[in-house]
Motif scaffolding. Sequence first.
Motif, mmCIF file in Angstrom:
data_model
loop_
_atom_site.group_PDB
_atom_site.id
_atom_site.type_symbol
_atom_site.label_atom_id
_atom_site.label_comp_id
_atom_site.label_asym_id
_atom_site.label_seq_id
_atom_site.Cartn_x
_atom_site.Cartn_y
_atom_site.Cartn_z
ATOM 1 N N VAL A 196 0.855 -1.191 0.000
ATOM 2 C CA VAL A 196 0.000 0.000 0.000
ATOM 3 C C VAL A 196 0.893 1.244 0.000
ATOM 4 C CG1 VAL A 196 -1.965 -1.093 1.127
ATOM 5 C CG2 VAL A 196 -0.185 -0.056 2.529
ATOM 6 N N PRO A 197 0.378 2.375 -0.494
ATOM 7 C CA PRO A 197 1.223 3.570 -0.645
ATOM 8 C C PRO A 197 1.337 4.400 0.623
ATOM 9 C CG PRO A 197 -0.936 3.984 -1.579
ATOM 10 C CD PRO A 197 -0.943 2.543 -1.127
ATOM 11 N N ASN A 198 1.719 3.758 1.705
ATOM 12 C CA ASN A 198 1.925 4.484 2.957
ATOM 13 C C ASN A 198 2.723 3.577 3.883
ATOM 14 O OD1 ASN A 198 1.784 6.509 4.845
ATOM 15 N ND2 ASN A 198 -0.439 6.628 4.887
ATOM 16 N N ILE A 199 3.307 4.147 4.912
ATOM 17 C CA ILE A 199 4.035 3.398 5.937
ATOM 18 C C ILE A 199 3.466 3.820 7.287
ATOM 19 C CG2 ILE A 199 6.261 2.999 7.049
ATOM 20 C CD1 ILE A 199 7.585 3.641 4.352
ATOM 21 N N SER A 200 3.129 2.853 8.131
ATOM 22 C CA SER A 200 2.561 3.205 9.442
ATOM 23 C C SER A 200 3.489 2.792 10.570
ATOM 24 C CB SER A 200 1.159 2.609 9.611
ATOM 25 O OG SER A 200 1.181 1.199 9.504
ATOM 26 N N PHE A 201 3.438 1.539 10.991
ATOM 27 C CA PHE A 201 4.261 1.079 12.113
ATOM 28 C C PHE A 201 4.406 -0.429 12.022
ATOM 29 C CE2 PHE A 201 -0.152 1.768 13.497
ATOM 30 C CZ PHE A 201 -0.529 0.480 13.842
ATOM 31 N N GLY A 202 5.299 -0.961 12.843
ATOM 32 C CA GLY A 202 5.582 -2.382 12.805
ATOM 33 C C GLY A 202 5.382 -3.051 14.153
ATOM 34 N N HIS A 260 -4.181 -5.766 11.294
ATOM 35 C CA HIS A 260 -4.459 -5.852 9.857
ATOM 36 C C HIS A 260 -3.162 -5.568 9.112
ATOM 37 C CE1 HIS A 260 -6.618 -3.711 6.257
ATOM 38 N NE2 HIS A 260 -6.065 -4.850 5.893
ATOM 39 N N LEU A 261 -2.598 -6.606 8.512
ATOM 40 C CA LEU A 261 -1.305 -6.493 7.846
ATOM 41 C C LEU A 261 -1.493 -6.147 6.375
ATOM 42 C CD1 LEU A 261 0.643 -9.513 9.403
ATOM 43 C CD2 LEU A 261 0.577 -7.119 10.168
ATOM 44 N N MET A 262 -1.200 -4.905 6.024
ATOM 45 C CA MET A 262 -1.204 -4.464 4.624
ATOM 46 C C MET A 262 0.237 -4.458 4.149
ATOM 47 S SD MET A 262 -4.080 -1.461 4.883
ATOM 48 C CE MET A 262 -3.900 -1.175 6.662
ATOM 49 N N ALA A 274 6.654 -12.322 14.186
ATOM 50 C CA ALA A 274 7.003 -11.094 14.901
ATOM 51 C C ALA A 274 5.756 -10.399 15.428
ATOM 52 C CB ALA A 274 7.785 -10.154 13.988
ATOM 53 N N PHE A 275 4.690 -10.348 14.626
ATOM 54 C CA PHE A 275 3.466 -9.706 15.078
ATOM 55 C C PHE A 275 2.754 -10.538 16.139
ATOM 56 C CE2 PHE A 275 4.159 -7.269 11.200
ATOM 57 C CZ PHE A 275 3.901 -5.989 11.657
ATOM 58 N N ASP A 280 -3.704 -10.471 18.710
ATOM 59 C CA ASP A 280 -4.660 -11.550 19.012
ATOM 60 C C ASP A 280 -5.294 -12.100 17.744
ATOM 61 O OD1 ASP A 280 -4.703 -11.450 22.018
ATOM 62 O OD2 ASP A 280 -5.268 -9.380 21.588
ATOM 63 N N VAL A 281 -5.626 -11.205 16.833
ATOM 64 C CA VAL A 281 -6.132 -11.559 15.511
ATOM 65 C C VAL A 281 -5.146 -11.005 14.499
ATOM 66 C CG1 VAL A 281 -8.072 -11.390 13.899
ATOM 67 C CG2 VAL A 281 -8.496 -11.289 16.364
#
Length: 224
Positions: free
Chosen positions: A44-50, A68-70, A80-81, A87-88
Amino acid sequence: MPQPLVIAPSILSADFSRLGEEVEAIDAAGADWIHCDVMDGHFVPNISFGPDVIKAIRPRTKKVFDVHLMIAPVDPYLEAFAKAGADVITVHAEAGPHLDRSLQAIRNLGKKAGATICPATPENVLANVLDRLDLILVMSVNPGFGGQQFISSQLDKIRRIRAMIGERPIRLEVDGGVNVETAAQVAAAGADTVVAGAAVFKGGTQSAYATNIAAIRAAAGTAR
């Protein structure tokens, strides 16, 4: 029997300079789950966090972390997540060639497994993995940015997925452009889990968040 309604505020719309406090605020304001949108700047055309950010905020609440892994590829990062406190874990059907394998991996990590489809993706891509799923997430905007306008063509898709699910204990979640008005529409179409970002975090205070969550819950609950 319908599953209880879940409101999952997306922290993508939170104030990132005080993210821990924002998580505590939406918890106290009545959030059922905490929705964490992970973006990689590639799928996706953005970066949020890991995962490190999720790990850092995990102690701030006991609520379900709905991650929600995009991202693509996704499989190398599932562990890692999971370790960070998800949890989901929800992956995109479009993010790799082996959706069944990804869902098996999530469950093998002891987490609930979700699959997401973008607005242009037909629901039949999920037909052969229904028994691997705890959640289906319908994107009602094109993923990558918060604050977009709801794509109303997804309502028919939500209805069709509700019919596909049948009696299976699979949650049907909708994310994108959700506010009081569209929350009622997606709930009427069959969604039982509602993600809202800007519509929850407007106002900037815990009391505002409580008012916003209550309004979304009331609209969706009445429409079910």
